[in-house]
Design a protein around this motif. Structure first.
Motif, mmCIF file in Angstrom:
data_model
loop_
_atom_site.group_PDB
_atom_site.id
_atom_site.type_symbol
_atom_site.label_atom_id
_atom_site.label_comp_id
_atom_site.label_asym_id
_atom_site.label_seq_id
_atom_site.Cartn_x
_atom_site.Cartn_y
_atom_site.Cartn_z
ATOM 1 N N ARG A 150 0.862 -1.171 0.000
ATOM 2 C CA ARG A 150 0.000 0.000 0.000
ATOM 3 C C ARG A 150 0.893 1.213 0.000
ATOM 4 O O ARG A 150 2.111 1.110 0.079
ATOM 5 C CB ARG A 150 -0.962 -0.002 1.190
ATOM 6 C CG ARG A 150 -0.400 0.490 2.524
ATOM 7 C CD ARG A 150 0.536 -0.500 3.148
ATOM 8 N NE ARG A 150 0.735 -0.192 4.570
ATOM 9 C CZ ARG A 150 1.909 -0.277 5.176
ATOM 10 N NH1 ARG A 150 2.985 -0.631 4.517
ATOM 11 N NH2 ARG A 150 2.012 -0.029 6.461
ATOM 12 N N ALA A 151 0.305 2.395 -0.105
ATOM 13 C CA ALA A 151 1.114 3.606 -0.106
ATOM 14 C C ALA A 151 1.673 3.868 1.292
ATOM 15 O O ALA A 151 1.027 3.609 2.302
ATOM 16 C CB ALA A 151 0.284 4.793 -0.563
ATOM 17 N N ILE A 152 2.885 4.388 1.327
ATOM 18 C CA ILE A 152 3.517 4.801 2.576
ATOM 19 C C ILE A 152 3.753 6.304 2.481
ATOM 20 O O ILE A 152 4.510 6.773 1.627
ATOM 21 C CB ILE A 152 4.848 4.067 2.803
ATOM 22 C CG1 ILE A 152 4.612 2.554 2.915
ATOM 23 C CG2 ILE A 152 5.534 4.589 4.069
ATOM 24 C CD1 ILE A 152 5.885 1.743 3.009
ATOM 25 N N LEU A 153 3.077 7.048 3.358
ATOM 26 C CA LEU A 153 3.168 8.510 3.353
ATOM 27 C C LEU A 153 3.655 8.999 4.706
ATOM 28 O O LEU A 153 3.266 10.062 5.179
ATOM 29 C CB LEU A 153 1.807 9.109 3.009
ATOM 30 C CG LEU A 153 1.376 8.920 1.549
ATOM 31 C CD1 LEU A 153 -0.135 8.958 1.412
ATOM 32 C CD2 LEU A 153 2.009 9.976 0.652
ATOM 33 N N LYS A 154 4.522 8.244 5.292
ATOM 34 C CA LYS A 154 5.037 8.570 6.611
ATOM 35 C C LYS A 154 5.805 9.894 6.568
ATOM 36 O O LYS A 154 6.660 10.105 5.704
ATOM 37 C CB LYS A 154 5.966 7.444 7.085
ATOM 38 C CG LYS A 154 6.235 7.412 8.562
ATOM 39 C CD LYS A 154 6.905 6.095 8.927
ATOM 40 C CE LYS A 154 7.038 5.957 10.421
ATOM 41 N NZ LYS A 154 7.574 4.620 10.804
ATOM 42 N N SER A 155 5.469 10.798 7.484
ATOM 43 C CA SER A 155 6.134 12.106 7.590
ATOM 44 C C SER A 155 6.025 12.934 6.315
ATOM 45 O O SER A 155 6.830 13.843 6.095
ATOM 46 C CB SER A 155 7.614 11.931 7.974
ATOM 47 O OG SER A 155 7.736 11.251 9.208
ATOM 48 N N ALA A 156 5.042 12.644 5.479
ATOM 49 C CA ALA A 156 4.846 13.410 4.237
ATOM 50 C C ALA A 156 4.094 14.704 4.525
ATOM 51 O O ALA A 156 3.300 14.789 5.458
ATOM 52 C CB ALA A 156 4.083 12.572 3.219
ATOM 53 N N ASN A 157 4.345 15.722 3.701
ATOM 54 C CA ASN A 157 3.623 16.987 3.810
ATOM 55 C C ASN A 157 2.443 16.945 2.844
ATOM 56 O O ASN A 157 2.616 17.072 1.636
ATOM 57 C CB ASN A 157 4.541 18.161 3.478
ATOM 58 C CG ASN A 157 3.881 19.510 3.763
ATOM 59 O OD1 ASN A 157 2.671 19.579 3.961
ATOM 60 N ND2 ASN A 157 4.652 20.576 3.769
ATOM 61 N N LEU A 158 1.260 16.767 3.417
ATOM 62 C CA LEU A 158 0.034 16.630 2.622
ATOM 63 C C LEU A 158 -0.911 17.794 2.876
ATOM 64 O O LEU A 158 -2.133 17.663 2.771
ATOM 65 C CB LEU A 158 -0.654 15.304 2.965
ATOM 66 C CG LEU A 158 0.237 14.047 2.927
ATOM 67 C CD1 LEU A 158 -0.534 12.834 3.406
ATOM 68 C CD2 LEU A 158 0.782 13.813 1.528
ATOM 69 N N GLU A 159 -0.351 18.929 3.189
ATOM 70 C CA GLU A 159 -1.169 20.098 3.499
ATOM 71 C C GLU A 159 -2.037 20.490 2.294
ATOM 72 O O GLU A 159 -1.581 20.537 1.164
ATOM 73 C CB GLU A 159 -0.254 21.266 3.884
ATOM 74 C CG GLU A 159 -0.968 22.399 4.582
ATOM 75 C CD GLU A 159 0.002 23.369 5.241
ATOM 76 O OE1 GLU A 159 -0.474 24.394 5.758
ATOM 77 O OE2 GLU A 159 1.215 23.109 5.232
ATOM 78 N N ARG A 160 -3.317 20.688 2.574
ATOM 79 C CA ARG A 160 -4.314 21.081 1.566
ATOM 80 C C ARG A 160 -4.456 20.027 0.451
ATOM 81 O O ARG A 160 -4.853 20.333 -0.663
ATOM 82 C CB ARG A 160 -3.993 22.456 0.956
ATOM 83 C CG ARG A 160 -3.876 23.567 1.984
ATOM 84 C CD ARG A 160 -3.808 24.937 1.324
ATOM 85 N NE ARG A 160 -2.820 25.026 0.270
ATOM 86 C CZ ARG A 160 -1.525 25.199 0.468
ATOM 87 N NH1 ARG A 160 -1.038 25.300 1.698
ATOM 88 N NH2 ARG A 160 -0.692 25.293 -0.552
ATOM 89 N N LEU A 161 -4.179 18.798 0.769
ATOM 90 C CA LEU A 161 -4.322 17.705 -0.195
ATOM 91 C C LEU A 161 -5.793 17.461 -0.525
ATOM 92 O O LEU A 161 -6.642 17.434 0.353
ATOM 93 C CB LEU A 161 -3.718 16.423 0.401
ATOM 94 C CG LEU A 161 -3.820 15.150 -0.444
ATOM 95 C CD1 LEU A 161 -2.868 15.232 -1.641
ATOM 96 C CD2 LEU A 161 -3.506 13.917 0.405
ATOM 97 N N ASN A 162 -6.086 17.295 -1.810
ATOM 98 C CA ASN A 162 -7.428 16.910 -2.236
ATOM 99 C C ASN A 162 -7.464 15.389 -2.336
ATOM 100 O O ASN A 162 -6.944 14.806 -3.280
ATOM 101 C CB ASN A 162 -7.770 17.535 -3.589
ATOM 102 C CG ASN A 162 -9.129 17.054 -4.124
ATOM 103 O OD1 ASN A 162 -9.881 16.368 -3.433
ATOM 104 N ND2 ASN A 162 -9.441 17.420 -5.354
ATOM 105 N N ALA A 163 -8.084 14.771 -1.317
ATOM 106 C CA ALA A 163 -8.169 13.316 -1.291
ATOM 107 C C ALA A 163 -9.628 12.862 -1.335
ATOM 108 O O ALA A 163 -9.984 11.802 -0.808
ATOM 109 C CB ALA A 163 -7.479 12.773 -0.043
#
Length: 263
Positions: free
Chosen positions: A172-185
């Motif tokens: 699966r995706a690993i987004l550890k410590s990622a900057n996802l500010e204002r992400l459209n999910a």
């Protein structure tokens, strides 16, 4: 023939190593010429693209393309399986429906790039920059640890683990410590995704699935969670301040460790 054998061996090795938590980098010398050099120029890449057709897309399988400036190119539908694109500049490039399975994109610059419907299976994208990128509808089972996706879109994308097909381990995706500010999910499948310590300030998770997701230490300040499914999500040390639509979230009562939330 030798190159084909080497490429096939590399692909097999990458798939084998994904079985141990998608951690391939510990097995590879990231400073070796194979990981930092390019065997083609931008002009040669453009020539290959010009010769491509819908039936026979440009194929860069196993190619060393690290450090090239491929910004703004239309690479839609191209095949980059097991290619090395470390620190490659792909800002503003079009990679719609591109095949990037098992590709190396460490610290690659994909700012503002379009990857709609792209395949990113077992891809290594640690610290990649995808600010403003569009990955809507993409299949993403990549390691994006420390990556930046500020203002990016993964609307309708599938980042979750397919539990019917996990013979190689949990993919699966690993987004550890990622900057996802204002992400459209919006509508994205984030089930069982590793989002530990990720920054999700102001992200829109409307209709997204966080089933079984690892959210420990994540910052969800101001996040929109209307119809977001929290079934089995781990909320240990999650900062949940000023959420939008929490009363409309799904299965929040079935999340793990809600008593350890930081409000």
């Amino acid at each position: 023939m030798k190159r084909s054998i080497v490429t096939a061996a590399l692909g097999l090795a990458l798939v084998t190593m994904t079985a141990t938590a998608q951690d391939m980098m510990r097995h590879v010398d990231l400073s070796s010429p194979d990981m930092v050099s390019a065997e083609m120029t931008r002009g040669e890449v453009e020539t290959a693209l010009a010769a491509a057709t819908t039936a026979t897309p440009a194929d860069f399988t196993g190619k060393r393309l690290s450090g090239l400036d491929l910004s703004g190119l239309n690479l839609s539908g191209a095949i980059f399986r097991a290619a090395r694109l470390n620190r490659t500049k792909l800002a503003g490039a079009r990679l719609d429906r591109a095949i990037l399975d098992q590709a190396w994109l460490l610290e690659a610059d994909l700012t503002g790039a379009s990857l709609k419907g792209a395949n990113l299976f077992a891809s290594q994208m640690v610290r990649a920059r995808l600010d403003g990128a569009d990955l809507s509808g993409a299949r993403i089972a990549a390691d994006l640890t420390g990556a930046s996706l500020v203002g990016a879109s993964i609307a309708g994308a599938n980042l979750g683990a397919d539990m019917r097909n996990q013979s190689m381990g949990l993919m699966r995706a690993i987004l550890k410590s990622a900057n996802l500010e204002r992400l459209n999910a919006r509508g994205a499948d984030l089930s069982r995704v590793d989002l530990e310590f990720a920054l999700l300030k102001g992200a829109d998770l409307t209709g997204a699935s966080l089933k079984g997701a690892q959210l420990g230490g994540a910052d969800l300040t101001g996040v929109t969670v209307i119809d977001t499914d929290f079934d089995g999500a781990d909320l240990t040390s999650v900062k949940l301040t000023d959420p939008v639509g929490l009363d409309q979230a799904k299965n929040f009562d079935k999340a793990k460790n809600p008593n350890r939330l930081i409000r």
